[in-house]
Design a protein around this motif. Structure first.
Motif, short mmCIF file in Angstrom:
data_model
loop_
_atom_site.label_atom_id
_atom_site.label_comp_id
_atom_site.label_asym_id
_atom_site.label_seq_id
_atom_site.Cartn_x
_atom_site.Cartn_y
_atom_site.Cartn_z
N ILE A 198 -43.05 -6.58 -14.96
CA ILE A 198 -43.92 -5.53 -15.51
C ILE A 198 -44.91 -6.14 -16.49
CG2 ILE A 198 -43.98 -3.44 -16.94
CD1 ILE A 198 -41.24 -2.71 -15.71
N THR A 201 -47.77 -7.81 -14.73
CA THR A 201 -48.68 -6.79 -14.18
C THR A 201 -49.69 -6.32 -15.21
OG1 THR A 201 -46.98 -6.00 -12.65
CG2 THR A 201 -48.79 -4.50 -13.10
N HIS A 202 -49.25 -6.20 -16.45
CA HIS A 202 -50.11 -5.66 -17.50
C HIS A 202 -50.78 -6.74 -18.35
CE1 HIS A 202 -49.07 -1.33 -17.24
NE2 HIS A 202 -47.90 -1.77 -16.77
N TRP A 213 -41.76 0.78 -23.76
CA TRP A 213 -40.79 1.64 -23.05
C TRP A 213 -40.10 2.58 -24.03
CZ3 TRP A 213 -35.50 0.86 -24.21
CH2 TRP A 213 -34.61 1.66 -23.48
N GLN A 216 -42.52 5.18 -25.40
CA GLN A 216 -42.87 6.21 -24.42
C GLN A 216 -41.75 7.22 -24.23
OE1 GLN A 216 -45.67 3.49 -21.63
NE2 GLN A 216 -44.95 5.33 -20.62
N THR A 241 -49.37 1.18 -22.01
CA THR A 241 -48.82 2.37 -21.35
C THR A 241 -48.21 1.96 -20.02
OG1 THR A 241 -50.49 3.80 -22.38
CG2 THR A 241 -49.31 4.67 -20.46
N LEU A 242 -46.93 2.27 -19.84
CA LEU A 242 -46.23 1.94 -18.60
C LEU A 242 -46.34 3.11 -17.62
CD1 LEU A 242 -42.99 0.34 -20.11
CD2 LEU A 242 -45.15 -0.78 -19.53
N THR A 243 -46.30 2.80 -16.34
CA THR A 243 -46.34 3.85 -15.32
C THR A 243 -44.98 4.52 -15.22
OG1 THR A 243 -45.65 2.42 -13.51
CG2 THR A 243 -48.02 2.46 -14.01
N ALA A 244 -44.96 5.68 -14.60
CA ALA A 244 -43.69 6.39 -14.39
C ALA A 244 -42.74 5.53 -13.57
CB ALA A 244 -43.96 7.72 -13.69
N GLU A 245 -43.27 4.81 -12.59
CA GLU A 245 -42.43 3.94 -11.76
C GLU A 245 -41.83 2.81 -12.59
OE1 GLU A 245 -42.69 1.07 -7.78
OE2 GLU A 245 -44.44 2.25 -8.39
N GLU A 246 -42.62 2.23 -13.48
CA GLU A 246 -42.11 1.15 -14.34
C GLU A 246 -41.06 1.67 -15.30
OE1 GLU A 246 -46.20 -1.56 -14.33
OE2 GLU A 246 -45.91 0.00 -15.85
#
Length: 270
Positions: A198, A201-202, A213, A216, A241-246
């Motif tokens: 993760i 990715t960011h 995490w 959030q 900001t993390l995605t819902a999937e992450e």
């Protein structure tokens, strides 16, 4: 005067003493940290007070939290010990005072300690009160004693490997904020493949991912470091900001791995 909102990001000082905590606090304040978490048992309140006094940051801009040690949970002793903490911190009051651990074996009734904290608030020694290392059962007892509206937070060990959902959800459902300590799991979670992936990715660090995490999920975090680059990097987790999937992927990492479980202090965990 309205109570200040519990900051979602602050500086932890557990295990930092002497010059190390002075340097960490000084660097953190310089970088923009405005919340500092300490405790009587950490043995560093005086050094934190020294660092704050030497900084150019006005005291009114800071949010200080300290915690009452188990030996001081008796009514009269609690207030006296808090006054000692204030002297060390060079402050007339702190923004938040917590019961650090529930009284071992219930030696001091919880209601007695909470009533003493309420009195400390009435005396202007602390703006808000709360608890730490409390289970759902202990939170229920605390709420019965003084009301959920008088408990600002429950500070608990909480990281991707110990997500402590039962306690966290109960507290939040009662309007009690959750403060996550050990959010990086003593560094254990930083090499976890999920967090590493993760982070890549960011263009972030695994530490930033773990902190983001927790934030959030609505938790406050208080990571610590002695290195300026790590302090600065941790602070930038607020921008991630993390995605819902992450978030869902990190949720699967929970393995109930408790790292802080001191014999004689720890309650019967949820």
């Amino acid at each position: 005067m309205q109570n200040p909102i519990l900051p979602r990001f602050g500086l932890g000082t557990f295990r930092l003493t002497g010059q190390a905590v002075i340097d960490s606090t000084t660097k953190a304040l310089d970088l923009g940290y405005r919340a500092i978490d300490t405790a009587q048992i950490y043995g560093n309140e005086a050094e934190i007070g020294q660092a704050i006094a030497a900084s150019s940051v006005p005291r009114r801009e800071l949010f200080l939290t300290t915690k009452i040690w188990t030996e001081n949970l008796g009514g009269e002793r609690l207030i006296a010990s808090l006054k000692e903490s204030l002297q060390k911190l060079r402050s007339e009051q702190v923004e938040l005072t917590l019961i650090h651990w529930p009284s071992p074996g219930g030696a001091v009734p919880l209601a007695e300690s909470l009533e003493a904290l309420m009195e400390a608030r009435r005396l202007g020694l602390t703006q808000q009160i709360g608890v730490s290392n409390f289970t759902t059962a202990l939170l229920r007892e605390a709420i019965a004693a003084v009301g959920a509206e008088n408990i600002a937070t429950n500070q608990i060990e909480l990281h991707p490997y110990l997500q402590n959902r039962a306690v966290a959800e109960f507290a939040q459902g009662q309007g009690i904020a959750v403060t996550s300590y050990m959010t990086l799991g003593y560094g254990k979670v930083l090499s976890d493949p999920v967090l590493v992936r993760i982070a890549v990715t960011h263009g972030a660090t695994p530490a930033q991912v773990a902190l983001a995490w927790a934030m959030q999920l609505g938790y406050a975090v208080i990571p610590s470091s002695t290195k300026r680059e790590n302090l600065a990097s941790n602070l930038r987790a607020q921008e991630l900001t993390l995605t819902a999937e992450e978030m869902a992927q990190i949720a699967t990492l929970d393995r109930a791995e408790r790292l802080v479980d001191p014999q004689g202090l720890a309650p019967a965990w949820d």
